[in-house]
Structures are given as C-alpha cells and as structure tokens.
Design an enzyme around this catalytic site. Structure first.
Site: not given
Ligand code: GRF
Length: 192
Positions: A20, A94, A96-97, A111, A113, A178
């Site tokens: 998170g 994790m 898939i909707l 999303n 990625h 991110e």
């Molecule tokens: C991130 O790398 C995101 O891109 C991927 O899962 C990871 C989640 O990290 N989909 P966090 O739970 O936000 O720390």
C-alpha cells in the site's frame, strides 16, 4: 479531459492487495488543495494486506472482499454506489476485475503498472526486465479495460537500469517514480 464543475472533489476508492505504498502516497496527495480527488474508501481482496493499516491511520473506511465469487463483486459495486464513488484507483491490486465491473465503471478505473507498457505486462515484471537485459524500465499509469494492462496510457516514466541492479533494487527505484507518476496522471485527466 474531464472538467470538474464546482469545488467538490471526486470520491475515490483505492484497491490494494499488499503493502500500500501507492495508497499512502495517493492519500497524502488527496489532502493537497490542488488534488481533484478525495480518498473515501479502501478496498482489499486480502485481509492480510499491510496497506490496510492506512485505513486506521488516516481514518478512511475499509472493506475486504473475497472477489473469487461473483456475488461479492455485486456487493462491492453496491458499496461503491452507496459511497458515491466515481473513480477507482488500482494500486497493487492483484485481482483481475470482471468485464461487468469494468463496464459499470467505464473510463473511471486507473491502474499503475511497474513497466513501460505495452512492454512487460503481467506479473514478475522486474525479474523479466532484468533477464531480458533491458537498458530501461519504468512505470505506467493507464485506464483499465477488459484486457490485462492494456487500457489507454495516461503517463509513463522511464527509469534507467544499472548493470548491478537486481529485481529488488529496480523495484525500489521504480516505486519511487510511481509515487510521483500516479498523482501527476490524476492531475492530467482531471482539472479543477
Ligand atoms: C507497485 O509496483 C505497482 O506498480 C504494482 O504493484 C506494486 C504495489 O506496491 N501494480 P504498493 O502496494 O503500492 O507498495
């Protein structure tokens, strides 16, 4: 581009399955004046997700859904409706909707990625990137459609891979990016 009328922020639900860190970052972003969103709900398919702690810390409602079954997804849709949620941000979610869920929230699910999409869709991204001797990787924020990691791209950020980078190091480097990219992408699609 979606123009907001009035001063109301867009009620947003963040879906998580793990640590998170993106959730925490989005919550902090949402508190800024310039943020077009407020985080009103945290959803997880995993009751052990570490990120659920942010519900208590920031006093945001949370709900755990075992989305293996169809009926639960219906309940989730009802909960989102009841809370007037107008945007869903997936952040390390994790599961898939279903097509039905996506149809109900068409154009309103984002999303993040950890690769430069359309390259390296799916799981174990950093391992595959390194095994493939890529010079660069990065992260992408995109709209969610019914195909995995394939919706319209909003923003990407490139990250250079050093010779000695392991998947763990790369993950850390990309995660830092991110945290900048997700708010930037939200600001790009919504203007106050
Ligand atoms: C991130 O790398 C995101 O891109 C991927 O899962 C990871 C989640 O990290 N989909 P966090 O739970 O936000 O720390």
């Amino acid at each position: 581009m979606v123009e907001l009328t009035g001063s109301k922020k867009i009620k947003t639900a963040v879906f998580i399955s793990g640590t998170g860190s993106n959730l925490k970052n989005l919550i902090r972003f949402s508190k800024l004046k310039k943020s077009p969103i407020s985080i009103n709900l945290i959803i997880s398919n995993n009751n052990k997700a570490k990120g659920l702690k942010f519900s208590k810390i920031y006093k945001i409602k949370k709900k755990i859904f075992n989305l293996k079954n169809h009926l639960n997804e219906k309940k989730l849709l009802l909960l989102l409706e009841k809370n007037k949620i107008n945007l869903v941000c997936l952040a390390g979610f994790m599961k898939i909707l279903s097509k039905n869920f996506i149809k109900n929230f068409k154009g309103k699910i984002l999303n993040i990625h950890p690769s430069l999409l359309p390259k390296f869709k799916g799981l174990n991204t950093h391992e595959r990137v390194i095994r493939n001797n890529e010079k660069y990787s990065g992260c992408t924020v995109h709209f969610v459609n019914s195909k995995l990691d394939s919706g319209k791209i909003i923003l990407k950020k490139k990250v250079k891979i050093n010779k000695n980078d392991t998947p763990k190091i790369l993950k850390k480097k990309i995660l830092a990016q991110e945290h900048k990219l997700y708010p930037k992408a939200i600001l790009k699609i919504f203007s106050l």
